[in-house]
Design a protein around this motif. Structure first.
Motif, PDB file in Angstrom:
ATOM      1  N   GLY A   1       9.238 -10.346  53.058  1.00  0.00           N
ATOM      2  CA  GLY A   1      10.336  -9.770  52.428  1.00  0.00           C
ATOM      3  C   GLY A   1      10.639  -8.311  52.739  1.00  0.00           C
ATOM      4  O   GLY A   1      10.298  -7.779  53.904  1.00  0.00           O
ATOM      5  N   GLY A   2      11.453  -7.658  51.817  1.00  0.00           N
ATOM      6  CA  GLY A   2      11.657  -6.234  52.332  1.00  0.00           C
ATOM      7  C   GLY A   2      10.909  -5.043  51.876  1.00  0.00           C
ATOM      8  O   GLY A   2      11.532  -3.988  51.954  1.00  0.00           O
ATOM      9  N   CYS A   3       9.707  -5.545  51.426  1.00  0.00           N
ATOM     10  CA  CYS A   3       8.750  -4.304  51.074  1.00  0.00           C
ATOM     11  C   CYS A   3       7.948  -4.125  51.899  1.00  0.00           C
ATOM     12  O   CYS A   3       7.321  -4.969  52.555  1.00  0.00           O
ATOM     13  N   CYS A   4       7.669  -3.160  52.074  1.00  0.00           N
ATOM     14  CA  CYS A   4       6.540  -2.036  52.385  1.00  0.00           C
ATOM     15  C   CYS A   4       6.108  -2.006  53.847  1.00  0.00           C
ATOM     16  O   CYS A   4       5.770  -3.009  54.506  1.00  0.00           O
ATOM     17  N   THR A   6       6.099  -1.075  57.833  1.00  0.00           N
ATOM     18  CA  THR A   6       6.819  -1.464  58.921  1.00  0.00           C
ATOM     19  C   THR A   6       6.969  -2.987  59.416  1.00  0.00           C
ATOM     20  O   THR A   6       7.660  -3.323  60.290  1.00  0.00           O
ATOM     21  N   ALA A   7       6.217  -3.837  58.654  1.00  0.00           N
ATOM     22  CA  ALA A   7       6.192  -5.172  58.894  1.00  0.00           C
ATOM     23  C   ALA A   7       7.397  -6.049  58.727  1.00  0.00           C
ATOM     24  O   ALA A   7       7.705  -6.489  59.756  1.00  0.00           O
ATOM     25  N   PRO A   8       8.435  -5.497  57.933  1.00  0.00           N
ATOM     26  CA  PRO A   8       9.543  -6.242  57.879  1.00  0.00           C
ATOM     27  C   PRO A   8      10.509  -5.883  59.329  1.00  0.00           C
ATOM     28  O   PRO A   8      11.115  -6.629  59.728  1.00  0.00           O
ATOM     29  N   ASP A   9      10.347  -4.458  59.572  1.00  0.00           N
ATOM     30  CA  ASP A   9      11.176  -4.001  60.845  1.00  0.00           C
ATOM     31  C   ASP A   9      10.557  -4.852  62.085  1.00  0.00           C
ATOM     32  O   ASP A   9      11.303  -5.175  62.751  1.00  0.00           O
ATOM     33  N   ARG A  10       9.253  -5.161  62.034  1.00  0.00           N
ATOM     34  CA  ARG A  10       8.490  -5.728  63.340  1.00  0.00           C
ATOM     35  C   ARG A  10       8.668  -7.226  63.219  1.00  0.00           C
ATOM     36  O   ARG A  10       8.223  -7.864  63.882  1.00  0.00           O
ATOM     37  N   ARG A  11       9.214  -7.766  62.056  1.00  0.00           N
ATOM     38  CA  ARG A  11       9.487  -9.108  61.935  1.00  0.00           C
ATOM     39  C   ARG A  11       8.024 -10.038  61.733  1.00  0.00           C
ATOM     40  O   ARG A  11       7.849 -10.878  62.588  1.00  0.00           O
ATOM     41  N   VAL A  12       6.945  -9.430  61.303  1.00  0.00           N
ATOM     42  CA  VAL A  12       5.692  -9.927  61.236  1.00  0.00           C
ATOM     43  C   VAL A  12       5.887 -11.320  60.490  1.00  0.00           C
ATOM     44  O   VAL A  12       6.549 -11.352  59.279  1.00  0.00           O
ATOM     45  N   ASP A  13       5.181 -12.232  61.012  1.00  0.00           N
ATOM     46  CA  ASP A  13       5.011 -13.628  60.487  1.00  0.00           C
ATOM     47  C   ASP A  13       4.154 -13.597  59.556  1.00  0.00           C
ATOM     48  O   ASP A  13       2.953 -14.426  59.754  1.00  0.00           O
ATOM     49  N   ASP A  14       4.087 -13.211  58.237  1.00  0.00           N
ATOM     50  CA  ASP A  14       2.932 -13.332  57.550  1.00  0.00           C
ATOM     51  C   ASP A  14       2.711 -14.931  56.881  1.00  0.00           C
ATOM     52  O   ASP A  14       1.782 -15.275  56.550  1.00  0.00           O
ATOM     53  N   VAL A  15       3.839 -15.392  56.649  1.00  0.00           N
ATOM     54  CA  VAL A  15       3.795 -17.063  56.360  1.00  0.00           C
ATOM     55  C   VAL A  15       3.061 -17.694  57.234  1.00  0.00           C
ATOM     56  O   VAL A  15       2.205 -18.477  57.270  1.00  0.00           O
ATOM     57  N   GLY A  71      14.656  -9.654  51.654  1.00  0.00           N
ATOM     58  CA  GLY A  71      14.962  -8.469  52.602  1.00  0.00           C
ATOM     59  C   GLY A  71      13.950  -8.848  53.920  1.00  0.00           C
ATOM     60  O   GLY A  71      13.209  -9.707  53.842  1.00  0.00           O
ATOM     61  N   GLY A  72      14.280  -7.890  54.955  1.00  0.00           N
ATOM     62  CA  GLY A  72      13.487  -8.153  56.110  1.00  0.00           C
ATOM     63  C   GLY A  72      13.430  -9.612  56.562  1.00  0.00           C
ATOM     64  O   GLY A  72      12.338  -9.886  57.083  1.00  0.00           O
ATOM     65  N   GLY A  73      14.480 -10.242  56.698  1.00  0.00           N
ATOM     66  CA  GLY A  73      14.581 -11.601  57.354  1.00  0.00           C
ATOM     67  C   GLY A  73      14.299 -12.769  56.304  1.00  0.00           C
ATOM     68  O   GLY A  73      14.478 -14.033  56.373  1.00  0.00           O
ATOM     69  N   PHE A  74      13.941 -12.408  54.976  1.00  0.00           N
ATOM     70  CA  PHE A  74      13.687 -13.311  53.934  1.00  0.00           C
ATOM     71  C   PHE A  74      14.899 -13.163  53.065  1.00  0.00           C
ATOM     72  O   PHE A  74      15.066 -12.118  52.158  1.00  0.00           O
ATOM     73  N   ALA A  75      16.105 -13.948  53.088  1.00  0.00           N
ATOM     74  CA  ALA A  75      17.192 -13.906  52.500  1.00  0.00           C
ATOM     75  C   ALA A  75      17.291 -14.798  51.191  1.00  0.00           C
ATOM     76  O   ALA A  75      18.188 -14.184  50.128  1.00  0.00           O
ATOM     77  N   GLU A  76      16.713 -15.581  51.142  1.00  0.00           N
ATOM     78  CA  GLU A  76      16.440 -16.479  49.982  1.00  0.00           C
ATOM     79  C   GLU A  76      15.365 -17.174  49.663  1.00  0.00           C
ATOM     80  O   GLU A  76      14.701 -17.610  50.585  1.00  0.00           O
ATOM     81  N   CYS A  77      15.077 -17.578  48.500  1.00  0.00           N
ATOM     82  CA  CYS A  77      13.925 -18.372  47.876  1.00  0.00           C
ATOM     83  C   CYS A  77      14.416 -19.993  47.834  1.00  0.00           C
ATOM     84  O   CYS A  77      14.950 -20.152  46.836  1.00  0.00           O
ATOM     85  N   ARG A  78      14.183 -20.768  48.763  1.00  0.00           N
ATOM     86  CA  ARG A  78      14.629 -22.060  48.720  1.00  0.00           C
ATOM     87  C   ARG A  78      13.235 -22.716  48.737  1.00  0.00           C
ATOM     88  O   ARG A  78      13.054 -23.624  49.942  1.00  0.00           O
TER      89      ARG A  78
END
Length: 126
Positions: A1-4, A6-15, A71-78
């Motif tokens: 998501g858009g929080c916290c 540098t992970a969103p900026d680096r597009r870390v694939d947490d999922v 945010g951070g590449g996570f635009a919607e929950c579907r």
């Protein structure tokens, strides 16, 4: 998501990372298909994200004090299917309380349920 951080900026694939851990748990540790995700604060946002993006893997989620953070590449929950959700948000937590309504509306819509704004439990403590 858009929080916290540098992970969103680096597009870390947490999922993807959690999917790899789940795969290992199933193959090496005899975990079955009854997987649940839970977390507190940022971990709650991650649990919500897993419910959104890995509904095929998790039967339910239990986020505590954190909503869906886009945010951070996570635009919607579907989610690909309905997910059981136990969402906990303290009455005095101003941050969680600003996101709990939209978060629960998202989960209600995904499950085909009507949204109730009535708390299911409130403590008498302050």
């Amino acid at each position: 998501g858009g929080c916290c951080g540098t992970a969103p900026d680096r597009r870390v694939d947490d999922v993807g990372f959690v999917r790899a851990i789940a795969s290992w748990l199933k193959s090496a540790m005899c975990a079955d298909d009854d997987l649940f995700a839970m977390g507190f604060s940022n971990g709650a946002m991650m649990a919500n994200r897993l419910g959104c993006d890995a509904a095929d893997l998790f039967r339910g989620i239990a986020p505590v004090e954190g909503g869906i953070e886009l945010g951070g590449g996570f635009a919607e929950c579907r989610p690909s299917r309905a997910v059981s959700v136990v969402q906990i948000c303290g009455a005095a937590d101003g941050v969680c309380n600003t996101t709990i309504g939209p978060t629960m509306a998202t989960w209600a819509a995904a499950a085909g349920c009507a949204l109730s704004t009535t708390p299911t439990y409130e403590s008498a403590t302050s």
